[in-house]
Design a protein around this motif. Structure first.
Motif, short mmCIF file in Angstrom:
data_model
loop_
_atom_site.label_atom_id
_atom_site.label_comp_id
_atom_site.label_asym_id
_atom_site.label_seq_id
_atom_site.Cartn_x
_atom_site.Cartn_y
_atom_site.Cartn_z
N TYR A 26 1.37 -1.13 -0.39
CA TYR A 26 -0.18 -0.20 -0.04
C TYR A 26 0.87 0.87 -0.14
O TYR A 26 1.08 2.69 -0.85
CB TYR A 26 -0.19 0.17 1.30
N TRP A 27 1.53 1.56 0.66
CA TRP A 27 2.74 2.25 1.28
C TRP A 27 3.42 2.60 -0.32
O TRP A 27 3.50 3.45 -0.12
CB TRP A 27 3.19 2.81 2.60
N ASP A 28 4.23 1.54 -0.71
CA ASP A 28 5.04 1.78 -2.13
C ASP A 28 4.18 2.76 -3.30
O ASP A 28 4.12 3.56 -3.95
CB ASP A 28 4.98 0.30 -2.76
N ALA A 29 2.78 1.95 -3.85
CA ALA A 29 1.52 3.09 -4.07
C ALA A 29 1.24 3.97 -3.82
O ALA A 29 0.55 4.46 -4.44
CB ALA A 29 0.27 1.42 -4.48
N ALA A 30 1.85 4.46 -2.68
CA ALA A 30 0.57 5.63 -2.00
C ALA A 30 2.12 6.43 -2.09
O ALA A 30 1.41 7.82 -1.71
CB ALA A 30 0.08 6.09 -0.76
N ALA A 31 3.75 5.59 -2.62
CA ALA A 31 5.03 6.14 -2.38
C ALA A 31 4.38 8.11 -2.83
O ALA A 31 4.96 9.02 -2.15
CB ALA A 31 6.22 5.87 -2.40
N THR A 32 3.71 8.41 -4.01
CA THR A 32 3.97 9.06 -4.70
C THR A 32 3.21 10.81 -4.46
O THR A 32 3.45 11.68 -4.69
CB THR A 32 4.45 9.27 -5.74
N ASP A 183 -9.47 3.72 -0.51
CA ASP A 183 -7.83 3.42 -0.78
C ASP A 183 -7.75 2.39 -0.44
O ASP A 183 -6.29 2.22 -1.07
CB ASP A 183 -7.47 4.44 -1.40
N GLY A 184 -7.88 1.22 0.54
CA GLY A 184 -6.89 0.09 0.33
C GLY A 184 -6.20 0.04 1.72
O GLY A 184 -5.49 -1.12 2.23
N ALA A 185 -5.69 0.92 3.38
CA ALA A 185 -4.80 0.98 3.62
C ALA A 185 -6.09 -0.11 5.03
O ALA A 185 -6.70 0.20 4.82
CB ALA A 185 -4.74 2.19 4.33
N VAL A 186 -5.39 -0.62 5.82
CA VAL A 186 -5.66 0.01 7.24
C VAL A 186 -5.46 0.17 8.50
O VAL A 186 -4.12 0.17 8.19
CB VAL A 186 -5.89 -2.29 7.35
N CYS A 187 -6.26 0.89 8.89
CA CYS A 187 -5.49 2.03 10.18
C CYS A 187 -5.80 1.73 11.20
O CYS A 187 -6.97 1.31 10.91
CB CYS A 187 -5.98 3.84 9.42
#
Length: 250
Positions: A26-32, A183-187
Motif C-alpha cells: 500500500y505504502w509503495d503505491a501511495a509513495a508519490t 483506498d485500501g489501507a488498514v488504519c
C-alpha cells in the motif's frame, strides 16, 4: 559522522511484524501521492544538542527530517518499511541518510545509540497491539538512557463517520478503532489510555493535543507525547551525566 545504517553488534532479538502491520505494498503505491501533516512542536527539542543522533522511524518521504534540519540538527537518519517512500525521500533530500526496514521493527542500530526517536503517524498504520508493543520495545532498546521518544498519532474520533467504521470493523480486526480506508489501507485510531499503557517503560515529559489533516484529507484530533527512557539510578553524578549527554534533563 558514522556510516548509515550502522553495523549491528549481534543478531537482534526483536520479532518481525505481519504483512498487515507493515502494509508495504500500500505504502509503495501511495509513495508519490500522499502528504503528511503532523506538526513538529519545536520547543520540545529546544534543549536537545544540534549534534544529537535523531532517528525518524517511519520517516515516509522525509518531511519531518527536513523540518529538523531547518532547526539546525545535523545527525539525522530515517527508516521506513516502504522502498517507494525511501526512494521519494532520497530524491527530495539527497544529502540525508535513509534506509529501508526489511524486517520491521528490527533496527540495525546498536543498543543505547540514539538520542531522540521521532515516531509520527506510525502507530495509526499498525493495527495490532502486539506489533505496536514490538515496535516500542525496539525503540526502547536503541535509545540511550535518558533519551527522548517524540510520538505523534491519532486519537479515537467522535464524529459519526468514524464511529460507524470503528463499529463496522471492530469484529473482523478485534480492536475498536481499527478500520479500512477507501483506498485500501488498514488504519487505527486510539484512546489516549492506550498510549499510557504502551509507553509504560518510559517517563512522560509532556503531552499536547493537536489537529491534523490526514493523508486522505480529513481533519482529525491527534495527540503528541514527549517521553524519556529512564536513566539508571546512579550515586555517581558523572555516570548519570554521561548517560544522556546530548539531551537536557527536564
Amino acid at each position: 559522522m558514522a556510516a548509515w545504517p550502522p553495523s549491528p553488534k549481534r543478531p537482534w532479538e526483536a520479532s518481525t511484524v505481519s504483512d498487515l502491520d507493515s502494509q508495504t505494498a500500500y505504502w509503495d503505491a501511495a509513495a508519490t501521492t500522499k502528504r503528511f501533516t503532523h506538526p513538529l512542536h519545536t520547543p520540545w527539542l529546544d534543549n536537545v544538542e544540534r549534534s544529537a543522533a535523531i532517528l525518524d522511524y517511519g520517516c515516509g518521504y522525509g518531511r519531518t527530517l527536513d523540518a529538523l534540519e531547518h532547526q539546525g540538527f545535523d545527525n539525522l537518519s530515517g527508516v521506513d518499511t516502504s522502498p517507494g517512500m525511501i526512494t521519494r525521500a532520497r530524491s527530495l533530500h539527497p544529502a540525508m541518510r535513509f534506509a529501508v526496514l526489511d524486517t520491521p521493527p528490527t533496527l540495525a542500530c546498536p543498543d543505547a545509540s540514539i538520542d531522540v526517536v521521532v515516531l509520527f503517524a506510525v502507530l495509526t498504520c499498525i493495527p495490532s497491539d502486539d506489533a505496536q508493543r514490538l515496535l516500542i520495545g525496539e525503540l526502547h532498546r536503541v535509545l540511550k538512557p535518558g533519551a527522548l521518544l517524540y510520538l505523534s498519532d491519532l486519537l479515537l474520533q467522535d464524529d459519526q463517520r468514524n464511529r460507524d467504521r470503528y463499529a463496522r470493523f471492530a469484529e473482523p480486526y478485534g480492536t475498536y478503532g481499527v478500520f479500512e480506508t477507501g483506498d485500501g489501507a488498514v488504519c487505527r485510531h486510539h484512546p489516549s489510555s492506550w498510549f499510557t499503557s504502551l509507553l509504560a517503560g518510559f517517563e512522560t515529559i509532556g503531552t499536547r493535543r493537536t489537529t491534523v489533516t490526514t493523508m486522505n484529507g480529513n481533519t482529525s484530533a491527534g495527540l503528541q507525547i514527549l517521553a524519556r527512557k529512564p536513566a539508571p539510578t546512579s550515586p555517581d553524578p558523572s555516570t548519570d551525566a554521561a548517560a544522556g549527554q546530548h539531551i537536557h534533563r527536564y
